[in-house]
Structures are given as C-alpha cells and as structure tokens.
Scaffold this motif. Structure first.
Motif, mmCIF file in Angstrom:
data_model
loop_
_atom_site.group_PDB
_atom_site.id
_atom_site.type_symbol
_atom_site.label_atom_id
_atom_site.label_comp_id
_atom_site.label_asym_id
_atom_site.label_seq_id
_atom_site.Cartn_x
_atom_site.Cartn_y
_atom_site.Cartn_z
ATOM 1 N N LYS A 1 25.464 -58.990 -48.050
ATOM 2 C CA LYS A 1 24.873 -59.748 -49.159
ATOM 3 C C LYS A 1 25.224 -59.110 -50.492
ATOM 4 C CE LYS A 1 20.442 -61.410 -50.957
ATOM 5 N NZ LYS A 1 18.958 -61.432 -50.751
ATOM 6 N N ASN A 2 25.117 -57.793 -50.575
ATOM 7 C CA ASN A 2 25.417 -57.094 -51.826
ATOM 8 C C ASN A 2 26.912 -57.020 -52.099
ATOM 9 O OD1 ASN A 2 22.778 -56.738 -52.568
ATOM 10 N ND2 ASN A 2 22.624 -54.639 -51.819
ATOM 11 N N LYS A 3 27.705 -56.951 -51.041
ATOM 12 C CA LYS A 3 29.157 -56.957 -51.232
ATOM 13 C C LYS A 3 29.613 -58.220 -51.958
ATOM 14 C CE LYS A 3 30.593 -54.153 -47.253
ATOM 15 N NZ LYS A 3 31.308 -54.184 -45.965
ATOM 16 N N LYS A 4 28.995 -59.343 -51.630
ATOM 17 C CA LYS A 4 29.375 -60.619 -52.232
ATOM 18 C C LYS A 4 29.008 -60.687 -53.716
ATOM 19 C CE LYS A 4 29.021 -63.251 -47.917
ATOM 20 N NZ LYS A 4 28.293 -64.310 -47.175
ATOM 21 N N LYS A 5 28.149 -59.775 -54.167
ATOM 22 C CA LYS A 5 27.728 -59.765 -55.566
ATOM 23 C C LYS A 5 28.619 -58.880 -56.441
ATOM 24 C CE LYS A 5 22.826 -60.487 -54.437
ATOM 25 N NZ LYS A 5 21.459 -59.893 -54.542
ATOM 26 N N ILE A 6 29.511 -58.121 -55.811
ATOM 27 C CA ILE A 6 30.354 -57.168 -56.535
ATOM 28 C C ILE A 6 31.722 -57.770 -56.843
ATOM 29 C CG2 ILE A 6 31.551 -54.941 -56.403
ATOM 30 C CD1 ILE A 6 28.655 -54.453 -56.658
ATOM 31 N N ILE A 7 32.180 -57.574 -58.085
ATOM 32 C CA ILE A 7 33.544 -57.919 -58.475
ATOM 33 C C ILE A 7 34.177 -56.674 -59.093
ATOM 34 C CG2 ILE A 7 35.023 -59.305 -59.985
ATOM 35 C CD1 ILE A 7 32.927 -61.507 -59.873
ATOM 36 N N ILE A 8 35.322 -56.277 -58.564
ATOM 37 C CA ILE A 8 36.084 -55.168 -59.139
ATOM 38 C C ILE A 8 37.157 -55.745 -60.052
ATOM 39 C CG2 ILE A 8 37.637 -53.237 -58.671
ATOM 40 C CD1 ILE A 8 34.809 -52.652 -57.830
ATOM 41 N N LYS A 9 37.129 -55.313 -61.311
ATOM 42 C CA LYS A 9 38.092 -55.834 -62.285
ATOM 43 C C LYS A 9 39.007 -54.698 -62.743
ATOM 44 C CE LYS A 9 38.289 -59.058 -66.145
ATOM 45 N NZ LYS A 9 37.507 -59.883 -67.088
ATOM 46 N N PHE A 10 40.296 -54.843 -62.441
ATOM 47 C CA PHE A 10 41.289 -53.859 -62.869
ATOM 48 C C PHE A 10 41.667 -54.147 -64.319
ATOM 49 C CE2 PHE A 10 41.663 -54.102 -58.283
ATOM 50 C CZ PHE A 10 41.734 -52.764 -57.911
ATOM 51 N N LEU A 11 41.339 -53.215 -65.210
ATOM 52 C CA LEU A 11 41.529 -53.448 -66.640
ATOM 53 C C LEU A 11 42.907 -53.031 -67.135
ATOM 54 C CD1 LEU A 11 38.020 -52.202 -67.799
ATOM 55 C CD2 LEU A 11 38.804 -54.577 -67.667
ATOM 56 N N GLY A 12 43.458 -51.988 -66.519
ATOM 57 C CA GLY A 12 44.788 -51.547 -66.902
ATOM 58 C C GLY A 12 45.847 -52.343 -66.173
ATOM 59 N N SER A 13 47.082 -51.931 -66.346
ATOM 60 C CA SER A 13 48.169 -52.609 -65.662
ATOM 61 C C SER A 13 47.951 -52.576 -64.165
ATOM 62 C CB SER A 13 49.503 -51.943 -66.006
ATOM 63 O OG SER A 13 50.528 -52.459 -65.200
ATOM 64 N N SER A 14 48.120 -53.699 -63.517
ATOM 65 C CA SER A 14 47.939 -53.756 -62.068
ATOM 66 C C SER A 14 49.188 -53.281 -61.340
ATOM 67 C CB SER A 14 47.591 -55.176 -61.630
ATOM 68 O OG SER A 14 48.593 -56.073 -62.042
ATOM 69 N N ASN A 15 50.177 -52.835 -62.095
ATOM 70 C CA ASN A 15 51.378 -52.265 -61.484
ATOM 71 C C ASN A 15 51.270 -50.747 -61.459
ATOM 72 O OD1 ASN A 15 52.759 -54.735 -61.160
ATOM 73 N ND2 ASN A 15 53.258 -54.725 -63.333
ATOM 74 N N TYR A 16 51.428 -50.179 -60.299
ATOM 75 C CA TYR A 16 51.425 -48.733 -60.138
ATOM 76 C C TYR A 16 52.617 -48.170 -60.909
ATOM 77 C CZ TYR A 16 51.956 -44.265 -57.608
ATOM 78 O OH TYR A 16 52.100 -42.954 -57.268
ATOM 79 N N ILE A 17 52.350 -47.287 -61.885
ATOM 80 C CA ILE A 17 53.412 -46.772 -62.742
ATOM 81 C C ILE A 17 54.292 -45.795 -61.965
ATOM 82 C CG2 ILE A 17 53.923 -45.438 -64.818
ATOM 83 C CD1 ILE A 17 51.379 -46.526 -66.028
ATOM 84 N N SER A 18 55.532 -46.147 -61.740
ATOM 85 C CA SER A 18 56.457 -45.296 -61.007
ATOM 86 C C SER A 18 57.870 -45.798 -61.235
ATOM 87 C CB SER A 18 56.147 -45.313 -59.508
ATOM 88 O OG SER A 18 56.428 -46.588 -58.970
ATOM 89 N N THR A 19 58.842 -45.033 -60.789
ATOM 90 C CA THR A 19 60.240 -45.444 -60.893
ATOM 91 C C THR A 19 60.473 -46.743 -60.139
ATOM 92 O OG1 THR A 19 60.887 -43.130 -61.017
ATOM 93 C CG2 THR A 19 62.629 -44.712 -60.523
#
Length: 219
Positions: free
Chosen positions: A69-87
């Motif tokens: 029930k509580n899991k459904k209430k949570i939203i994770i919002k990625f604020l920075g670039s969603s691309n992992y910075i790497s070569t």
C-alpha cells in the motif's frame, strides 16, 4: 558548504582571518512551505545517475521494506541527467545501467520519473523540482558532507526543499530546520505516509552578507 566541512577544513588550513564563508546559495533567506500530505509522496534524487557516489541498492532495499500500500504512494524522481556519466554514454551507446535501475524500482512496485536526458536550464530544472516533497540523501561514504560539498544542499537551499537526511551526514544538526533525519529510511518513510510528521512553514536565515562583510571589514 556546511559547518561540518568548515570545521574540518580549518583543521588543515590556516588563515589570518577567523571567518570562513562556504555557502551553496545566493539567498539570505529560505522559505519552505508547509508540508501537505497528498496521495503520493515524491522523493527527488539530485545529480546524474552515478552508482559511484549514490547508493541505489540501499534505497531499493529500504523501499522494498514498505508494505504494498505504501509502495504505491511513493514516486522516485530523478532530477539530474538520467544518463550514467561515463565514456560509454559519451559514445552514445545504450545505457543499460539506467534501464536496469528503473526496471528494479518498477519490479518492487515503485513508480519512477526520469525525463532529464542531459544538461537543462535553471528554469527547466526549477520546473522539474517543483512537485518534489523531499530531496533524499543516499550518498555513499566517500567524503561528501565532511570534506567535500554535495549538490543535495545546494538544491535544497536554492529551491526551498526539505531533505530526508541520513543523520550521520549532519552531526552538527545544521539543517535541522529543513530536514527529517533518519536512522532507518523505511521507518521514516512509513511515519511520513502515516502522517506522523507535522511540518509547518519555515523561514531560515542564511546570513551570507553578514559573514562576507566581516571578512571585508577585517582585511
């Protein structure tokens, strides 16, 4: 950026002046709105996806301790670039880390928002962070908060956001007026969702000008 960094820095550096200003915001006053319980709790993750600096496994494990029930209430919002910075990303190859991470959140029943694909303007970022209820601290023990700054504090102050802060990362309680400290993240999230926290409107004085003027007058 923090009093903790300031005190640690003074141990290893000597200045004629006894004043030291390390501030992450141009503001002299921060106004944080009253926290209002809504149908969903939006948790913001600052910075680009980077498993070298942030402990996503810890966050996943803590969220997985919540009931469905509580899991459904949570939203994770990625604020920075969603691309992992790497070569790998610079070569524009497929970002399997990001894909797998989103899949892992979804697998345990947590909704995610990941729309920032690169560098954006401050105006765009301000719009992106608007509906975030708490910025969340999942920093690894790599010196951030103690010997080097973190964008978590910068974002919280510049955009007037509360922080879900690991209590170990603010030993001087410098950010107590804008933070909920946690020992157990899952237990703290449960308390927030059960409306056990009453967070009123807060006005925080930064005093940047006062400290800078002290240095100017002394020199």
């Amino acid at each position: 950026e923090t009093k903790t960094i300031k005190e640690n820095f003074k141990k290893y550096a000597k200045f004629n002046s006894k004043y030291l200003v390390i501030k992450p915001t141009h503001k002299n006053e921060i106004n944080i709105k009253k926290f209002i319980n809504k149908s969903h709790l939006v948790l913001g993750l600052h910075g680009a996806l980077d498993p070298r600096r942030r402990n996503y496994n810890f966050l996943l494990n803590e969220l997985n301790k919540l009931n469905n029930k509580n899991k459904k209430k949570i939203i994770i919002k990625f604020l920075g670039s969603s691309n992992y910075i790497s070569t790998r990303n610079l070569k524009k190859k497929r970002n399997t880390f990001q894909e797998n991470l989103i899949r892992r959140f979804n697998f345990i029943g947590i909704k995610t928002i990941s729309t920032n694909k690169g560098f954006i303007s401050r105006k765009q970022y301000s719009k992106l962070i608007t509906n975030v209820d708490f910025l969340i601290d999942i920093q690894k023990k790599d010196g951030h908060f103690f010997i080097k700054p973190t964008g978590l504090i910068t974002d919280a102050q510049n955009f007037s956001k509360r922080i879900l802060m690991n209590i170990k990362n603010d030993p001087l309680k410098e950010y107590k007026d804008m933070s909920i400290y946690y020992n157990s993240l899952s237990l703290t999230l449960n308390k927030i969702l059960q409306k056990k926290f009453k967070l009123k409107k807060v006005k925080i004085s930064i005093d940047n000008k006062t400290e800078i003027n002290k240095i100017i007058n002394e020199t």
